[in-house]
Scaffold this motif. Structure first.
Motif, PDB file in Angstrom:
ATOM      1  N   UNK A 122      21.558 -60.982  29.695  1.00  0.00           N
ATOM      2  CA  UNK A 122      22.533 -61.917  30.797  1.00  0.00           C
ATOM      3  C   UNK A 122      23.731 -62.367  29.819  1.00  0.00           C
ATOM      4  N   UNK A 123      22.990 -62.114  28.116  1.00  0.00           N
ATOM      5  CA  UNK A 123      23.995 -62.923  28.000  1.00  0.00           C
ATOM      6  C   UNK A 123      25.314 -61.869  27.431  1.00  0.00           C
ATOM      7  N   UNK A 124      25.485 -60.936  27.715  1.00  0.00           N
ATOM      8  CA  UNK A 124      26.715 -59.671  28.250  1.00  0.00           C
ATOM      9  C   UNK A 124      27.567 -59.682  29.695  1.00  0.00           C
ATOM     10  N   UNK A 125      26.687 -60.396  30.330  1.00  0.00           N
ATOM     11  CA  UNK A 125      27.219 -60.748  31.978  1.00  0.00           C
ATOM     12  C   UNK A 125      27.633 -62.131  31.770  1.00  0.00           C
ATOM     13  N   UNK A 126      26.832 -62.755  31.215  1.00  0.00           N
ATOM     14  CA  UNK A 126      27.902 -64.162  31.141  1.00  0.00           C
ATOM     15  C   UNK A 126      29.382 -64.046  29.929  1.00  0.00           C
ATOM     16  N   UNK A 127      28.613 -63.457  29.560  1.00  0.00           N
ATOM     17  CA  UNK A 127      30.201 -63.306  28.590  1.00  0.00           C
ATOM     18  C   UNK A 127      31.345 -62.767  29.063  1.00  0.00           C
ATOM     19  N   UNK A 128      31.074 -61.147  29.534  1.00  0.00           N
ATOM     20  CA  UNK A 128      32.341 -60.298  30.916  1.00  0.00           C
ATOM     21  C   UNK A 128      32.475 -61.133  31.839  1.00  0.00           C
ATOM     22  N   UNK A 129      31.730 -61.477  32.286  1.00  0.00           N
ATOM     23  CA  UNK A 129      32.158 -62.639  33.478  1.00  0.00           C
ATOM     24  C   UNK A 129      32.957 -64.517  32.719  1.00  0.00           C
ATOM     25  N   UNK A 130      32.496 -64.577  32.040  1.00  0.00           N
ATOM     26  CA  UNK A 130      34.163 -65.436  32.224  1.00  0.00           C
ATOM     27  C   UNK A 130      34.807 -65.503  31.122  1.00  0.00           C
ATOM     28  N   UNK A 131      35.446 -64.202  30.824  1.00  0.00           N
ATOM     29  CA  UNK A 131      36.189 -64.134  29.808  1.00  0.00           C
ATOM     30  C   UNK A 131      36.989 -62.452  30.041  1.00  0.00           C
ATOM     31  N   UNK A 132      36.318 -61.883  31.008  1.00  0.00           N
ATOM     32  CA  UNK A 132      37.368 -60.416  30.815  1.00  0.00           C
ATOM     33  C   UNK A 132      35.784 -59.494  29.525  1.00  0.00           C
ATOM     34  N   UNK A 133      36.678 -58.202  29.696  1.00  0.00           N
ATOM     35  CA  UNK A 133      36.848 -58.097  28.731  1.00  0.00           C
ATOM     36  C   UNK A 133      37.368 -57.662  27.002  1.00  0.00           C
ATOM     37  N   UNK A 134      36.108 -57.462  27.004  1.00  0.00           N
ATOM     38  CA  UNK A 134      36.189 -58.800  24.860  1.00  0.00           C
ATOM     39  C   UNK A 134      35.835 -57.689  24.310  1.00  0.00           C
ATOM     40  N   UNK A 135      36.463 -56.799  23.693  1.00  0.00           N
ATOM     41  CA  UNK A 135      35.580 -55.550  22.890  1.00  0.00           C
ATOM     42  C   UNK A 135      35.266 -56.120  21.607  1.00  0.00           C
ATOM     43  N   UNK A 136      34.923 -55.382  20.261  1.00  0.00           N
ATOM     44  CA  UNK A 136      34.074 -54.847  18.995  1.00  0.00           C
ATOM     45  C   UNK A 136      33.676 -56.384  18.865  1.00  0.00           C
ATOM     46  N   UNK A 137      33.172 -56.978  19.385  1.00  0.00           N
ATOM     47  CA  UNK A 137      32.569 -58.099  18.680  1.00  0.00           C
ATOM     48  C   UNK A 137      31.494 -57.924  18.488  1.00  0.00           C
ATOM     49  N   UNK A 138      30.475 -57.228  19.240  1.00  0.00           N
ATOM     50  CA  UNK A 138      28.985 -57.035  18.986  1.00  0.00           C
ATOM     51  C   UNK A 138      29.018 -56.161  18.273  1.00  0.00           C
ATOM     52  N   UNK A 139      30.045 -55.436  17.774  1.00  0.00           N
ATOM     53  CA  UNK A 139      30.217 -54.364  16.594  1.00  0.00           C
ATOM     54  C   UNK A 139      30.672 -54.764  15.516  1.00  0.00           C
TER      55      UNK A 139
END
Length: 326
Positions: A242-259
């Motif tokens: 759910x958290x990832x779905x909300x994040x990518x829905x808001x801002x698109x693909x923003x990588x490396x943060x979760x890593x």
């Protein structure tokens, strides 16, 4: 308490700097006056209608992605796991780009991204956890490898679909599609949604800190100490998805943060999930706000994709942490 106080001060300072900093044609003092006083001026509109929503949305998106990465690393017991390892961003990209190709508006594009992300979540969950709802006695097998492999294969499939969409897209849609693929916070419509979702997820996850610590040591050990591994894993996957779905829905693909964020903070605060998960949420928010501020200011009046700036920050940071650990 010192940790939370220090991170809270840094987060407040970063948010304030993001709101006050702008292009070369705006002054710091004018932005501060517009922020602290009421009025009907162009600067007041810029600060309250553009910068404040964007900064709050960036903090929420970063916090959601970092928290999801931290939870995914507990779920698969692999420090290289993050929301994008499991194909969630690929599903969101297919849904959003499909809506763009159909000429949909911003609301339908967001709905398409959310639908694609949730479809990828359900597909990974069903394929990798077929035994969770079984009435037979649970076998404490390690399905972390299955989860990662299924996620990687789904991500590859979604990537192929995205490539075909970009090839077939008309020129008038191509720029917007590419910006969404690289992460874009310039046109955030529901800027309070990611921040509210972050608070709700933290309130639900923090009480599970003890179970997360035990699960990180292995399912058999956790089960022997009274933890129901399948239930906890299902909860982790649901919140992270759910958290990832909300994040990518808001801002698109923003990588490396979760890593990058959980890796960096694990060296500072240890591996206690009761501390690490909230710290990752705050740290991820700070990092994305910094990246978004750089994307607005460094090439003014051109705005860079925040995902590209995040990659420039994230790649050397992760390599440094990896080399230093070895």
């Amino acid at each position: 308490m010192r940790l939370w106080g220090a991170m809270g001060v840094v987060a407040a300072a970063v948010l304030l700097a993001s709101i006050l900093l702008g292009g070369v044609d705006t002054r710091f003092a004018d932005a501060w006056t517009a922020l602290t006083t009421s009025g009907d001026t162009p600067m007041h509109a810029i600060v309250w209608e553009l910068r404040v929503p964007r900064a709050v949305a960036a903090f929420g998106v970063g916090g959601l992605l970092a928290m999801s990465g931290c939870l995914m690393q507990v779920l698969v017991r692999n420090p290289l796991a993050d929301p994008y390892t499991l194909g969630l961003s690929g599903g969101a990209a297919v849904g959003a780009l499909g809506a763009m190709l159909a000429g949909a508006g911003a609301m339908l594009v967001a709905a398409g991204a959310a639908t694609g992300a949730l479809f990828a979540c359900v597909a990974v969950f069903v394929l990798a956890h077929r035994d969770l709802l079984s009435r037979q006695r649970a076998t404490h097998r390690d399905d972390a490898t299955d989860l990662i492999l299924i996620g990687v294969m789904l991500a590859a499939g979604f990537g192929a679909i995205v490539s075909m969409m970009l090839v077939l897209a008309p020129d008038r849609n191509l720029r917007g599609m590419l910006f969404w693929m690289m992460g874009d916070l310039s046109g955030v419509a529901y800027w309070l949604l990611p921040f509210a979702c972050l608070l709700a997820c933290l309130l639900a996850i923090v009480p599970l800190g003890r179970q997360l610590n035990l699960l990180a040591r292995g399912e058999e050990s956790a089960s022997a100490l009274g933890v129901r591994p399948n239930v906890v894993k299902s909860a982790i996957f649901a919140f992270a998805s759910i958290a990832t779905a909300v994040a990518v829905t808001t801002a698109g693909t923003v990588g490396f943060v979760g890593l990058v964020v959980p890796h960096a903070l694990r060296r500072l605060v240890g591996n206690d999930q009761r501390v690490l998960v909230p710290a990752s949420a705050i740290g991820g928010g700070i990092l994305v706000v910094v990246a978004d501020t750089i994307s607005r200011v460094v090439a003014d009046p051109i705005q860079l994709p925040v995902g590209a700036v995040m990659a420039v920050i994230g790649v050397p940071t992760f390599l440094f942490l990896l080399v230093k650990r070895h």
